[in-house]
Design a protein around this motif. Structure first.
Motif, PDB file in Angstrom:
ATOM      1  N   MET A   1      23.196 -11.580  13.019  1.00  0.00           N
ATOM      2  CA  MET A   1      24.060 -12.690  14.032  1.00  0.00           C
ATOM      3  C   MET A   1      25.237 -13.003  14.311  1.00  0.00           C
ATOM      4  O   MET A   1      25.303 -13.745  12.527  1.00  0.00           O
ATOM      5  CB  MET A   1      22.451 -13.508  14.991  1.00  0.00           C
ATOM      6  N   ILE A   2      25.532 -12.346  14.475  1.00  0.00           N
ATOM      7  CA  ILE A   2      27.248 -13.149  14.618  1.00  0.00           C
ATOM      8  C   ILE A   2      26.880 -14.490  15.821  1.00  0.00           C
ATOM      9  O   ILE A   2      27.350 -13.682  16.797  1.00  0.00           O
ATOM     10  CB  ILE A   2      28.216 -11.943  14.893  1.00  0.00           C
ATOM     11  N   ARG A   3      27.290 -15.090  15.220  1.00  0.00           N
ATOM     12  CA  ARG A   3      28.012 -16.496  16.587  1.00  0.00           C
ATOM     13  C   ARG A   3      29.049 -16.725  16.902  1.00  0.00           C
ATOM     14  O   ARG A   3      30.143 -16.666  16.012  1.00  0.00           O
ATOM     15  CB  ARG A   3      27.457 -17.569  15.310  1.00  0.00           C
ATOM     16  N   ILE A   4      29.521 -16.681  18.156  1.00  0.00           N
ATOM     17  CA  ILE A   4      30.738 -16.401  18.598  1.00  0.00           C
ATOM     18  C   ILE A   4      31.399 -18.008  18.744  1.00  0.00           C
ATOM     19  O   ILE A   4      31.725 -18.916  18.444  1.00  0.00           O
ATOM     20  CB  ILE A   4      31.121 -15.955  20.293  1.00  0.00           C
ATOM     21  N   ASN A   5      30.023 -19.017  19.287  1.00  0.00           N
ATOM     22  CA  ASN A   5      30.237 -20.637  19.833  1.00  0.00           C
ATOM     23  C   ASN A   5      28.862 -21.007  19.765  1.00  0.00           C
ATOM     24  O   ASN A   5      27.918 -19.590  19.745  1.00  0.00           O
ATOM     25  CB  ASN A   5      31.135 -20.674  20.868  1.00  0.00           C
ATOM     26  N   GLU A   6      28.594 -21.854  20.661  1.00  0.00           N
ATOM     27  CA  GLU A   6      27.111 -22.226  20.676  1.00  0.00           C
ATOM     28  C   GLU A   6      26.143 -22.166  21.624  1.00  0.00           C
ATOM     29  O   GLU A   6      25.557 -21.709  21.552  1.00  0.00           O
ATOM     30  CB  GLU A   6      26.977 -23.914  20.832  1.00  0.00           C
ATOM     31  N   GLN A   7      26.961 -21.075  22.662  1.00  0.00           N
ATOM     32  CA  GLN A   7      26.279 -20.783  23.283  1.00  0.00           C
ATOM     33  C   GLN A   7      25.766 -19.521  23.249  1.00  0.00           C
ATOM     34  O   GLN A   7      25.306 -18.052  23.623  1.00  0.00           O
ATOM     35  CB  GLN A   7      26.881 -20.549  25.279  1.00  0.00           C
ATOM     36  N   ILE A   8      26.933 -18.541  22.395  1.00  0.00           N
ATOM     37  CA  ILE A   8      27.024 -16.805  22.394  1.00  0.00           C
ATOM     38  C   ILE A   8      26.464 -16.609  21.096  1.00  0.00           C
ATOM     39  O   ILE A   8      27.542 -17.170  20.127  1.00  0.00           O
ATOM     40  CB  ILE A   8      28.469 -16.602  22.898  1.00  0.00           C
ATOM     41  N   SER A   9      25.506 -15.213  21.332  1.00  0.00           N
ATOM     42  CA  SER A   9      25.749 -15.150  19.250  1.00  0.00           C
ATOM     43  C   SER A   9      25.471 -13.631  19.844  1.00  0.00           C
ATOM     44  O   SER A   9      24.523 -13.013  20.700  1.00  0.00           O
ATOM     45  CB  SER A   9      24.329 -15.535  18.672  1.00  0.00           C
ATOM     46  N   ILE A  10      25.680 -12.141  19.226  1.00  0.00           N
ATOM     47  CA  ILE A  10      25.438 -10.781  19.449  1.00  0.00           C
ATOM     48  C   ILE A  10      25.039 -10.733  17.986  1.00  0.00           C
ATOM     49  O   ILE A  10      25.529 -10.700  16.721  1.00  0.00           O
ATOM     50  CB  ILE A  10      27.121 -10.427  19.427  1.00  0.00           C
ATOM     51  N   PRO A  11      23.838  -9.586  18.169  1.00  0.00           N
ATOM     52  CA  PRO A  11      23.225  -8.899  16.722  1.00  0.00           C
ATOM     53  C   PRO A  11      24.529  -7.992  16.482  1.00  0.00           C
ATOM     54  O   PRO A  11      25.472  -7.563  17.008  1.00  0.00           O
ATOM     55  CB  PRO A  11      22.599  -8.086  17.673  1.00  0.00           C
ATOM     56  N   GLU A  12      24.228  -7.418  15.101  1.00  0.00           N
ATOM     57  CA  GLU A  12      25.366  -6.881  14.451  1.00  0.00           C
ATOM     58  C   GLU A  12      24.286  -5.573  14.710  1.00  0.00           C
ATOM     59  O   GLU A  12      25.996  -4.976  14.850  1.00  0.00           O
ATOM     60  CB  GLU A  12      25.189  -7.195  13.158  1.00  0.00           C
ATOM     61  N   ASP A  13      24.121  -5.296  15.050  1.00  0.00           N
ATOM     62  CA  ASP A  13      23.726  -3.706  15.252  1.00  0.00           C
ATOM     63  C   ASP A  13      24.320  -3.076  16.488  1.00  0.00           C
ATOM     64  O   ASP A  13      24.402  -2.352  16.538  1.00  0.00           O
ATOM     65  CB  ASP A  13      21.871  -3.280  15.793  1.00  0.00           C
ATOM     66  N   GLU A  14      25.005  -3.864  17.531  1.00  0.00           N
ATOM     67  CA  GLU A  14      25.197  -3.882  18.648  1.00  0.00           C
ATOM     68  C   GLU A  14      27.323  -3.480  17.961  1.00  0.00           C
ATOM     69  O   GLU A  14      27.621  -3.053  19.631  1.00  0.00           O
ATOM     70  CB  GLU A  14      25.485  -5.373  20.013  1.00  0.00           C
ATOM     71  N   LEU A  15      27.604  -3.421  17.076  1.00  0.00           N
ATOM     72  CA  LEU A  15      28.460  -3.810  16.622  1.00  0.00           C
ATOM     73  C   LEU A  15      28.570  -1.896  15.821  1.00  0.00           C
ATOM     74  O   LEU A  15      28.319  -2.136  15.329  1.00  0.00           O
ATOM     75  CB  LEU A  15      29.445  -4.450  15.503  1.00  0.00           C
ATOM     76  N   VAL A  16      30.139  -1.364  16.490  1.00  0.00           N
ATOM     77  CA  VAL A  16      30.231  -0.369  15.852  1.00  0.00           C
ATOM     78  C   VAL A  16      31.330   0.123  14.746  1.00  0.00           C
ATOM     79  O   VAL A  16      32.194  -0.295  15.213  1.00  0.00           O
ATOM     80  CB  VAL A  16      29.607   0.447  17.032  1.00  0.00           C
ATOM     81  N   PHE A  17      31.309   0.300  13.922  1.00  0.00           N
ATOM     82  CA  PHE A  17      31.866   0.852  12.675  1.00  0.00           C
ATOM     83  C   PHE A  17      32.383   2.105  12.339  1.00  0.00           C
ATOM     84  O   PHE A  17      31.794   2.583  12.484  1.00  0.00           O
ATOM     85  CB  PHE A  17      31.566  -0.230  11.317  1.00  0.00           C
ATOM     86  N   THR A  18      33.389   2.343  12.469  1.00  0.00           N
ATOM     87  CA  THR A  18      34.088   3.692  11.970  1.00  0.00           C
ATOM     88  C   THR A  18      34.790   4.024  11.693  1.00  0.00           C
ATOM     89  O   THR A  18      36.112   2.542  11.391  1.00  0.00           O
ATOM     90  CB  THR A  18      34.419   4.322  13.210  1.00  0.00           C
ATOM     91  N   ALA A  19      35.218   4.455  10.472  1.00  0.00           N
ATOM     92  CA  ALA A  19      37.049   3.923   9.184  1.00  0.00           C
ATOM     93  C   ALA A  19      37.281   5.457   9.075  1.00  0.00           C
ATOM     94  O   ALA A  19      37.017   6.703   9.998  1.00  0.00           O
ATOM     95  CB  ALA A  19      36.417   4.637   7.893  1.00  0.00           C
ATOM     96  N   SER A  20      38.734   5.083   9.955  1.00  0.00           N
ATOM     97  CA  SER A  20      39.189   6.437   8.959  1.00  0.00           C
ATOM     98  C   SER A  20      40.931   6.347   8.650  1.00  0.00           C
ATOM     99  O   SER A  20      41.165   5.312   7.925  1.00  0.00           O
ATOM    100  CB  SER A  20      40.356   6.865  10.720  1.00  0.00           C
ATOM    101  N   HIS A  21      42.065   7.209   8.242  1.00  0.00           N
ATOM    102  CA  HIS A  21      43.033   7.403   7.924  1.00  0.00           C
ATOM    103  C   HIS A  21      43.857   5.647   7.800  1.00  0.00           C
ATOM    104  O   HIS A  21      44.330   5.721   8.803  1.00  0.00           O
ATOM    105  CB  HIS A  21      43.561   8.592   7.299  1.00  0.00           C
ATOM    106  N   SER A  22      44.169   5.383   6.943  1.00  0.00           N
ATOM    107  CA  SER A  22      45.849   4.158   7.373  1.00  0.00           C
ATOM    108  C   SER A  22      46.697   4.554   6.980  1.00  0.00           C
ATOM    109  O   SER A  22      47.012   4.919   6.191  1.00  0.00           O
ATOM    110  CB  SER A  22      44.719   3.072   6.683  1.00  0.00           C
ATOM    111  N   SER A  23      47.629   4.059   8.102  1.00  0.00           N
ATOM    112  CA  SER A  23      48.833   4.200   7.742  1.00  0.00           C
ATOM    113  C   SER A  23      49.408   2.637   6.418  1.00  0.00           C
ATOM    114  O   SER A  23      50.649   2.861   6.364  1.00  0.00           O
ATOM    115  CB  SER A  23      49.495   4.044   9.210  1.00  0.00           C
TER     116      SER A  23
END
Length: 141
Positions: A1-23
């Motif tokens: 769980m990612i804690r935003i503040n006292e009321q909001i927590s978001i599970p990490e599985d709701e975040l999608v990460f993609t990787a690409s070439h960096s400049s």
């Protein structure tokens, strides 16, 4: 769980990460390694935010949110994909925390009478100084 503040927590599985070439940094490595990380978060369809919180986020972060209601955070500061992933996550937390924070109610104030009088006196002094400069007496040779 990612804690935003006292009321909001978001599970990490709701975040999608993609990787690409960096400049960014990496030298010749930049052409071979996908070190840039993009974090995607579906603001509209998440069950962890109330309707008011979703509206606040959609309004305050409208430049970062697509038409589908997906928030995008990019990190390409370092050569490491894992470090960029953590940086993107930290930036995401910071963005959401600022977006849902209630702005303090502004109290109407007035300029004090003394401050108005001081300002007017300053203007008079400045005007006198300028008029003195223009009243030069012509000298005879």
């Amino acid at each position: 769980m990612i804690r935003i503040n006292e009321q909001i927590s978001i599970p990490e599985d709701e975040l999608v990460f993609t990787a690409s070439h960096s400049s960014g940094p990496g030298g010749q490595n930049v052409n071979k390694v996908s070190s840039r990380v993009t974090l995607w978060f579906d603001v509209v369809n998440t069950p962890n935010l109330s309707l008011e919180q979703k509206e606040l986020i959609l309004h305050r972060l409208e430049n970062r949110i697509s038409k589908d209601g997906v928030l995008r955070v990019i990190s390409q500061q370092t050569r490491s994909q894992m470090e960029n992933r953590e940086l993107a996550k930290g930036r995401f937390i910071e963005l959401l925390r600022d977006a849902v924070k209630q702005a303090p109610i502004r109290k109407k104030t007035r300029v004090s009478k003394g401050a108005k009088l001081r300002r007017l006196e300053e203007k008079k002094q400045h005007g006198l100084l300028k008029s003195e400069r223009s009243k030069r007496v012509p000298t005879e040779d």
